[in-house]
Scaffold this active site. Structure first.
Site, PDB file in Angstrom:
ATOM      1  N   TYR A 144      53.859  46.170  38.625  1.00 15.73           N
ATOM      2  CA  TYR A 144      52.392  45.990  38.652  1.00 15.73           C
ATOM      3  C   TYR A 144      51.905  45.548  40.043  1.00 15.73           C
ATOM      4  O   TYR A 144      50.941  46.094  40.581  1.00 15.73           O
ATOM      5  CB  TYR A 144      51.999  44.959  37.580  1.00 15.73           C
ATOM      6  CG  TYR A 144      50.542  44.556  37.620  1.00 15.73           C
ATOM      7  CD1 TYR A 144      49.570  45.322  36.999  1.00 15.73           C
ATOM      8  CD2 TYR A 144      50.124  43.405  38.297  1.00 15.73           C
ATOM      9  CE1 TYR A 144      48.225  44.967  37.048  1.00 15.73           C
ATOM     10  CE2 TYR A 144      48.790  43.038  38.344  1.00 15.73           C
ATOM     11  CZ  TYR A 144      47.850  43.826  37.720  1.00 15.73           C
ATOM     12  OH  TYR A 144      46.524  43.476  37.789  1.00 15.73           O
TER      13      TYR A 144
ATOM     14  N   VAL B 167      39.764  44.713  43.799  1.00 16.31           N
ATOM     15  CA  VAL B 167      39.408  43.497  44.530  1.00 16.31           C
ATOM     16  C   VAL B 167      39.654  43.607  46.040  1.00 16.31           C
ATOM     17  O   VAL B 167      39.317  42.698  46.789  1.00 16.31           O
ATOM     18  CB  VAL B 167      40.081  42.222  43.964  1.00 16.31           C
ATOM     19  CG1 VAL B 167      39.600  41.912  42.567  1.00 16.31           C
ATOM     20  CG2 VAL B 167      41.591  42.320  44.023  1.00 16.31           C
TER      21      VAL B 167
END
Ligand code: GLU
Length: 307
Positions: A191, A261
């Site tokens: 991830y 982000v």
């Protein structure tokens, strides 16, 4: 396409947004992301008719972060088909991207594949299936982008891993419900690497043209997703692509899209165009402040939104 001088509209909006205060804050919770200059501002617009307009810092690579979750979803969807919906939902969560709160009442089934918990379940599926998850995923992304210049940033991945207590909590919590098959450590490693992929605005737009193009193919003509699956991925981007600001993005911009982000936003008009905007300062919901302003102005002035 529409008889509009997109180039001029894009340039005018770019000037206008640049002239106004750049509000918000860079994502400092990942230490490596805090080093990016807040003044970066890049655009890349690609259309089905081969119009290509690039402005500002479109050549600078940045961390695509959660935008990568569309790519992991695409790959898992291709491999597992509708079975993935047994382990992750398709509803907007209305909660922040890294929230733990709904997992308890939802028995470890994340609301959608674009919040961190849902993306981790998708990563778990890929870790189970792929022989060399990191290498194989990167090869897939390079194929979709039609470029071998795409890389992970080991520095960003390590930086996020060093502070990723909330993501570790999420992954372990889902594991406790039996919705993660592999060791959380392995899933989290994949991830963090996936989120660390770097691209510039042009590479991102080129990559996401597979959700725009006729028949959802790469530029080389390889089918990435079936028409029906591409429809569904676009639909999830429309409803869940902007954390708990997804309704607001849909309301103001009227396109499927995904933010990260790192300050990137990709938005898609299926059958017409793909646009990437990058500006690292984020609003309170974690979406690029200037990116949101830019895209709202663009679809309002050109009327090139799906509604
Ligand atoms: N790697 C980031 C995290 O897990 C992704 C968040 C995002 O871009 O929304 O916090």
């Amino acid at each position: 396409m529409h008889k509009i001088n997109c180039k001029k509209v894009l340039e005018d909006i770019y000037k206008d947004v640049s002239s106004k205060e750049n509000k918000g804050a860079i994502a400092t919770y990942i230490p490596e992301l805090a080093k990016i200059s807040p003044d970066n501002f890049g655009i890349c617009f690609l259309s089905i008719d081969n119009e290509e307009y690039k402005i500002g810092d479109w050549q600078t690579k940045f961390s695509i972060q959660s935008i990568s979750k569309v790519l992991s979803l695409g790959l898992a969807y291709k491999i597992f088909g509708d079975k993935i919906w047994e382990r992750v939902g398709v509803e907007p969560s209305g909660t922040p991207f890294n929230s733990l709160i709904q997992l308890e009442s939802d028995n470890g089934i994340p609301r959608n594949p674009f919040i961190n918990s849902g993306a981790m379940v998708i990563c778990d599926m890929l870790v189970s299936h792929l022989e060399n998850p990191k290498e194989d995923f990167l090869a897939y992304v390079r194929e979709v982008c039609d470029s071998d210049q795409i890389q992970y940033s080991e520095t960003v991945a390590a930086s996020e891993a060093s502070v990723g207590y909330r993501n570790k909590a999420l992954c372990n919590f889902i594991k406790s419900f039996g919705n993660i098959e592999n060791e959380p450590k392995e899933v989290l490693d994949f991830y963090f690497y996936m989120c660390s992929i770097e691209m510039n605005c042009e590479e991102l737009s080129k990559t996401f043209m597979f959700l725009v193009k006729d028949n959802f193919k790469t530029t080389k003509g390889n089918k990435v997703l079936s028409n029906s699956k591409a429809k569904r991925v676009n639909a999830i981007m429309q409803t869940c692509g902007f954390y708990d600001e997804s309704g607001e993005f849909s309301f103001k911009v009227g396109l499927p899209g995904k933010s990260g982000v790192g300050g990137g936003i990709v938005a898609i008009y299926p059958d017409k165009y793909c646009i990437t905007v990058w500006s690292p300062k984020l609003n309170k919901k974690g979406n690029s402040y200037r990116g949101m302003k830019f895209l709202e102005a663009f679809t309002t002035e050109t009327e090139l939104s799906i509604f």
